[in-house]
Design a protein around this motif. Structure first.
Motif, PDB file in Angstrom:
ATOM      1  N   LEU A  42      22.961 -36.490  17.182  1.00  0.00           N
ATOM      2  CA  LEU A  42      22.689 -36.040  15.881  1.00  0.00           C
ATOM      3  C   LEU A  42      22.748 -34.490  15.983  1.00  0.00           C
ATOM      4  N   THR A  43      23.009 -33.706  14.778  1.00  0.00           N
ATOM      5  CA  THR A  43      23.074 -32.380  14.529  1.00  0.00           C
ATOM      6  C   THR A  43      21.462 -31.987  14.043  1.00  0.00           C
ATOM      7  N   SER A  44      21.161 -31.033  14.846  1.00  0.00           N
ATOM      8  CA  SER A  44      19.614 -30.407  14.473  1.00  0.00           C
ATOM      9  C   SER A  44      20.192 -29.494  13.530  1.00  0.00           C
ATOM     10  N   SER A  45      18.805 -29.250  12.734  1.00  0.00           N
ATOM     11  CA  SER A  45      18.610 -28.224  11.825  1.00  0.00           C
ATOM     12  C   SER A  45      18.224 -26.751  12.352  1.00  0.00           C
ATOM     13  N   SER A  46      18.234 -26.950  13.430  1.00  0.00           N
ATOM     14  CA  SER A  46      18.158 -25.584  14.403  1.00  0.00           C
ATOM     15  C   SER A  46      17.412 -24.463  13.883  1.00  0.00           C
ATOM     16  N   THR A  47      18.042 -23.423  13.647  1.00  0.00           N
ATOM     17  CA  THR A  47      17.147 -22.352  13.255  1.00  0.00           C
ATOM     18  C   THR A  47      16.824 -22.115  11.712  1.00  0.00           C
ATOM     19  N   ASP A  48      17.163 -23.162  11.049  1.00  0.00           N
ATOM     20  CA  ASP A  48      16.878 -23.211   9.648  1.00  0.00           C
ATOM     21  C   ASP A  48      15.397 -23.171   9.196  1.00  0.00           C
ATOM     22  N   PRO A  49      14.764 -22.496   8.521  1.00  0.00           N
ATOM     23  CA  PRO A  49      13.280 -22.450   8.195  1.00  0.00           C
ATOM     24  C   PRO A  49      12.846 -24.030   7.966  1.00  0.00           C
ATOM     25  N   HIS A  50      11.595 -24.315   8.369  1.00  0.00           N
ATOM     26  CA  HIS A  50      10.929 -25.533   7.862  1.00  0.00           C
ATOM     27  C   HIS A  50      10.444 -25.235   6.624  1.00  0.00           C
ATOM     28  N   PRO A  51      11.267 -25.990   5.515  1.00  0.00           N
ATOM     29  CA  PRO A  51      10.662 -25.857   4.034  1.00  0.00           C
ATOM     30  C   PRO A  51       9.336 -26.661   3.532  1.00  0.00           C
ATOM     31  N   ALA A  52       8.660 -25.701   2.796  1.00  0.00           N
ATOM     32  CA  ALA A  52       7.506 -26.302   1.923  1.00  0.00           C
ATOM     33  C   ALA A  52       7.956 -26.259   0.553  1.00  0.00           C
TER      34      ALA A  52
END
Length: 275
Positions: A112-122
């Motif tokens: 799998l490819t991680s979303s890495s440093t992308d912010p966690h979205p609310a």
């Protein structure tokens, strides 16, 4: 990887929930395909992700309820696999999307490819501000804090967590070690963030290592409902959002996080570390 059969079973559960007045239906991680990345047909199955996402959008609109269809593994250009949770509104529109960040062990990290440093979205939903995490994200309090800081009050966690995820050493000490992990962590997360946690884990035949334990957790009470054992099932839960406000008035967690001088303003980073 019986996608159509698994979708049909999920659809039947969702229709029953809708008839009982449910406003939100949540399914487990990997519910369409299971997690079998070494199977030569796995990527072919994941290539059908748009078909099933659109099916869930149409179902949400028809039943007039929101759906988080667990996670759907998406195959993209370059043979990249993403493990994605969607929040589908009651009109069939996509209100939120999250790709799994914290990948479990070498097997997920290999495929799998991680979303890495992308912010966690609310994001805003008919139920209020919502955030989504996936499975192993549970182990990271920072993920919850990032969502809570954006105003999320409900955290939805589709999961595929088994008893056999424990090491042989841990299993020798307690065959239900992962069950203890899940129950403890879910209760702690709802208290320490004055939020509700909607946790939908995979269930399956006895003796196959499934943990189950799907639950909706809130402060003061813990699980409002908890599907005991590993078997497959469904429960419709009444969630009184006032519980979260009462807990915040008592514990003041969100208020402290919002302070301009709050002392835990940090990130775990080798480059930002202060010695």
């Amino acid at each position: 990887m019986q996608l159509e059969k698994n979708y049909a079973k999920a659809e039947s559960f969702i229709r029953v929930a809708a008839k009982q007045g449910a406003q939100l239906a949540v399914l487990p991680e990997y519910h369409l395909t299971n997690w079998v990345p070494h199977d030569p047909k796995f990527r072919e199955a994941c290539a059908q992700w748009k078909t099933y996402l659109e099916k869930y959008q149409a179902l949400a609109k028809e039943c007039n309820l929101s759906i988080v269809p667990g996670t759907i593994v998406e195959l993209h250009e370059g043979d990249k696999l993403l493990n994605v949770a969607y929040f589908i509104g009651p009109d069939g529109s996509i209100l939120g999307k999250y790709a799994k960040k914290n990948l479990w062990g070498s097997i997920e990290r290999l495929h799998l490819t991680s979303s890495s440093t992308d912010p966690h979205p609310a994001f805003d939903t008919p139920l209020g501000k919502v955030g989504m995490l996936i499975c192993w994200d549970l182990a990271f309090p920072e993920a919850f804090r990032e969502l809570i800081a954006q105003g999320a009050k409900i955290i939805i966690v589709p999961t595929f967590w088994t008893l056999s995820d424990c090491s042989p050493q841990g299993l020798a000490r307690n065959p239900n070690a992962e069950g203890v992990f899940l129950d403890s962590m879910l209760t702690a997360r709802c208290y320490e963030n004055t939020c509700a946690v909607v946790f939908a884990n995979a269930g399956g035949p006895p003796g196959k290592g499934y943990a189950g334990l799907s639950q909706v957790c809130v402060p003061y009470i813990g699980p409002l409902v908890r599907l005991g054992g590993s078997g497959e099932g469904m429960s419709v839960v009444d969630l009184d959002m006032q519980i979260l406000e009462d807990a915040e008035n008592n514990y003041q967690v969100r208020a402290d996080l919002a302070r301009h001088d709050w002392h835990y303003d940090y990130r775990h980073s080798k480059t930002d570390a202060k010695l």
